[in-house]
Design an enzyme around this catalytic site. Structure first.
Site, PDB file in Angstrom:
ATOM      1  N   GLY A 134      51.390  43.054  35.178  1.00  0.00           N
ATOM      2  CA  GLY A 134      51.724  41.769  34.290  1.00  0.00           C
ATOM      3  C   GLY A 134      53.256  41.555  34.503  1.00  0.00           C
ATOM      4  O   GLY A 134      53.421  40.578  33.665  1.00  0.00           O
ATOM      5  N   SER A 139      51.046  43.486  41.471  1.00  0.00           N
ATOM      6  CA  SER A 139      50.149  44.689  41.368  1.00  0.00           C
ATOM      7  C   SER A 139      48.835  44.492  41.915  1.00  0.00           C
ATOM      8  O   SER A 139      48.290  45.353  42.680  1.00  0.00           O
ATOM      9  CB  SER A 139      50.290  45.486  40.038  1.00  0.00           C
ATOM     10  OG  SER A 139      49.703  44.368  38.989  1.00  0.00           O
ATOM     11  N   ASP A 184      51.964  36.995  48.069  1.00  0.00           N
ATOM     12  CA  ASP A 184      52.067  38.131  47.602  1.00  0.00           C
ATOM     13  C   ASP A 184      51.131  39.289  48.483  1.00  0.00           C
ATOM     14  O   ASP A 184      51.832  40.326  48.812  1.00  0.00           O
ATOM     15  CB  ASP A 184      51.209  38.404  46.008  1.00  0.00           C
ATOM     16  CG  ASP A 184      51.939  37.399  45.226  1.00  0.00           C
ATOM     17  OD1 ASP A 184      52.860  36.847  45.622  1.00  0.00           O
ATOM     18  OD2 ASP A 184      51.370  37.380  44.018  1.00  0.00           O
ATOM     19  N   TYR A 234      48.215  28.306  36.026  1.00  0.00           N
ATOM     20  CA  TYR A 234      48.753  28.549  37.558  1.00  0.00           C
ATOM     21  C   TYR A 234      47.488  27.702  38.153  1.00  0.00           C
ATOM     22  O   TYR A 234      48.136  26.944  39.079  1.00  0.00           O
ATOM     23  CB  TYR A 234      48.536  29.904  37.981  1.00  0.00           C
ATOM     24  CG  TYR A 234      48.768  30.368  39.441  1.00  0.00           C
ATOM     25  CD1 TYR A 234      50.091  30.598  39.736  1.00  0.00           C
ATOM     26  CD2 TYR A 234      47.701  29.924  40.420  1.00  0.00           C
ATOM     27  CE1 TYR A 234      50.366  30.960  41.064  1.00  0.00           C
ATOM     28  CE2 TYR A 234      48.277  30.118  41.855  1.00  0.00           C
ATOM     29  CZ  TYR A 234      49.565  30.525  41.981  1.00  0.00           C
ATOM     30  OH  TYR A 234      49.779  30.671  43.446  1.00  0.00           O
TER      31      TYR A 234
HETATM   32  C1  GAF Z   1      51.730  34.046  42.018  1.00  0.00           C
HETATM   33  C2  GAF Z   1      51.007  33.883  43.239  1.00  0.00           C
HETATM   34  F1  GAF Z   1      49.875  34.944  43.376  1.00  0.00           F
HETATM   35  C3  GAF Z   1      51.630  33.581  44.689  1.00  0.00           C
HETATM   36  O1  GAF Z   1      50.697  33.094  45.473  1.00  0.00           O
HETATM   37  C4  GAF Z   1      52.587  32.616  44.370  1.00  0.00           C
HETATM   38  O2  GAF Z   1      52.009  31.110  44.176  1.00  0.00           O
HETATM   39  C5  GAF Z   1      53.471  32.726  43.067  1.00  0.00           C
HETATM   40  O3  GAF Z   1      52.788  33.115  41.903  1.00  0.00           O
HETATM   41  C6  GAF Z   1      54.575  31.677  42.773  1.00  0.00           C
HETATM   42  O4  GAF Z   1      55.405  31.577  43.888  1.00  0.00           O
HETATM   43  O5  GAF Z   1      52.388  35.248  42.363  1.00  0.00           O
END
Ligand code: GAF
Length: 401
Positions: A134, A139, A184, A234
């Protein structure tokens, strides 16, 4: 502490077939641009998830989270999102490999058809790691990439790293419920020592940039906030951007993605006075600015102008905080506290937001003093302990011999 091999052997009474390490990531600049067809500049770091894996022949998956002391057993044939989130990171990618038709992978060149492999594809797996959970260091992506890479090796599946990144992203969407971009997973799988990677999230072309910080270090300050709203907010940001894009496309037919949008077009189409319209305007303005900023920041890197690069990191933070509204008081506090410090080139919140870490480029000789002073201030203002990680840039997902 016992190695993961030994812990696996103790648990399952046989040695693992292989061990894989997959790193967390930082992102130097380019936030919330990946799912908007922009650019990102991440790098893999010296914090890892490790998995040890061994074949079974009964179609069962035995999963052990060593750090949590939890074991879950599921049949490989019938996977659906599980109530325990860490399990989803494993079975989400298993589903991509063996079951899903939504795995984003156009052509998989295997010698053995996957559904044939599946019949014997049970496995035992142990997972452990030192990526703080977190903290915005990915992770979850590291777990997904480690498991995918291990399955790829174990069954000789011949997926490329990019295919695996796309599959891990799809797994996160379907099993973890976060409509994330590809950054990521891409970074965890493609990392190279002392290099950041400029990824064009439209074409998926990428370029490595050596990061030579000389007298400077990358330091992460961890707010210790794990915001509960993070994943739903998000997904909301993603929807707001899609809404804005659609409105712009109605007026400008040539606009395919955010990459084609100018700031002027954002003003013409979205500048609005009603509250929900204002939010869409702000989100899109930020995205268009950030896409542009990453391209300029890469030019700074090429020129070795880290002062200019750092300044853009602060600008990104302002955009994320004021326009994109994914920061929180603790992140803002940590960035503001170093903003006028001559030993700090740049600082900003990093990753999805609402908590997690700030990324800072700090003069090596000043790291100790700044960290000490900031910890005290943070503790006084926010009544929380500040953790910090001095970070090095390392290789991506790999087998451990
Ligand atoms: C998180 C998401 F997993 C990534 O894809 C990216 O959008 C990021 O937030 C923000 O840049 O890590």
């Amino acid at each position: 502490m016992l190695s993961i091999r030994t812990q696996f052997s103790n648990h399952f009474n046989h040695n693992p077939d292989l061990v894989v390490k997959s790193p967390g990531r930082i992102n130097l600049i380019g936030e919330h641009t990946d799912y908007n067809h922009g650019f990102v500049l991440p790098a893999a770091i010296d914090k890892y998830i490790e998995v040890a894996i061994g074949k079974r022949t009964d179609g069962a998956i035995h999963m052990v989270a060593l750090d949590l002391g939890e074991t879950i057993i599921l049949p490989i044939n019938n996977l659906s999102p599980h109530a325990t989130q860490w399990v989803n990171y494993i079975i989400g990618v298993v589903d991509q490999v063996f079951n899903s038709k939504e795995n984003n992978v156009d052509s998989i060149e295997n010698n053995t058809p996957l559904n044939e492999t599946k019949l014997v594809a049970g496995f035992n797996i142990c997972v452990q790691g030192n990526i703080p959970l977190g903290a915005g260091l990915s992770s979850s992506a590291a777990v997904e990439c480690a498991v995918l890479f291990a399955l790829n090796e174990l069954y000789g599946l011949s997926f490329s790293r990019m295919q695996m990144a796309l599959m891990a992203q799809a797994a996160e969407h379907i099993f973890a419920g976060v409509k994330c971009g590809i950054m990521d997973m891409f970074a965890s799988l493609h990392g190279q020592k002392n290099k950041a990677i400029l990824l064009d999230c439209d074409s998926l072309a990428f370029t490595y940039y050596p990061i030579e910080l000389n007298d400077y270090s990358i330091v992460l300050f961890d707010t210790q906030i794990k915001h509960a709203l993070a994943s739903s907010e998000y997904n909301t940001r993603r929807l707001e951007c899609e809404q804005g894009l659609k409105i712009i496309q109605e007026k400008y037919a040539s606009v395919k993605t955010f990459r084609d949008i100018s700031l002027e077009q954002v003003e013409v189409c979205l500048a609005s006075k009603d509250v929900s319209g204002l939010k869409v305007y702000q989100r899109c303005k930020y995205v268009v600015e950030e896409i542009l900023r990453v391209q300029l920041a890469v030019q700074d890197l090429e020129k070795g102008d880290m002062q200019a690069f750092g300044k853009k990191m602060f600008e990104t933070h302002t955009g994320l905080s004021n326009l994109y509204e994914v920061s929180c008081p603790e992140l803002d506090f940590l960035v503001e506290a170093v903003a006028n410090n001559e030993n700090v080139l740049g600082a900003r919140m990093m990753g999805g937001g609402f908590g997690g870490c700030t990324i800072n480029i700090i003069k090596k000789t000043a790291v100790e003093e700044i960290t000490k002073a900031l910890s005290a201030k943070y503790n006084q203002a926010m009544h929380k302990e500040l953790s910090y990680y001095i970070t090095s840039i390392e290789d991506g997902t790999h087998l451990v011999s």
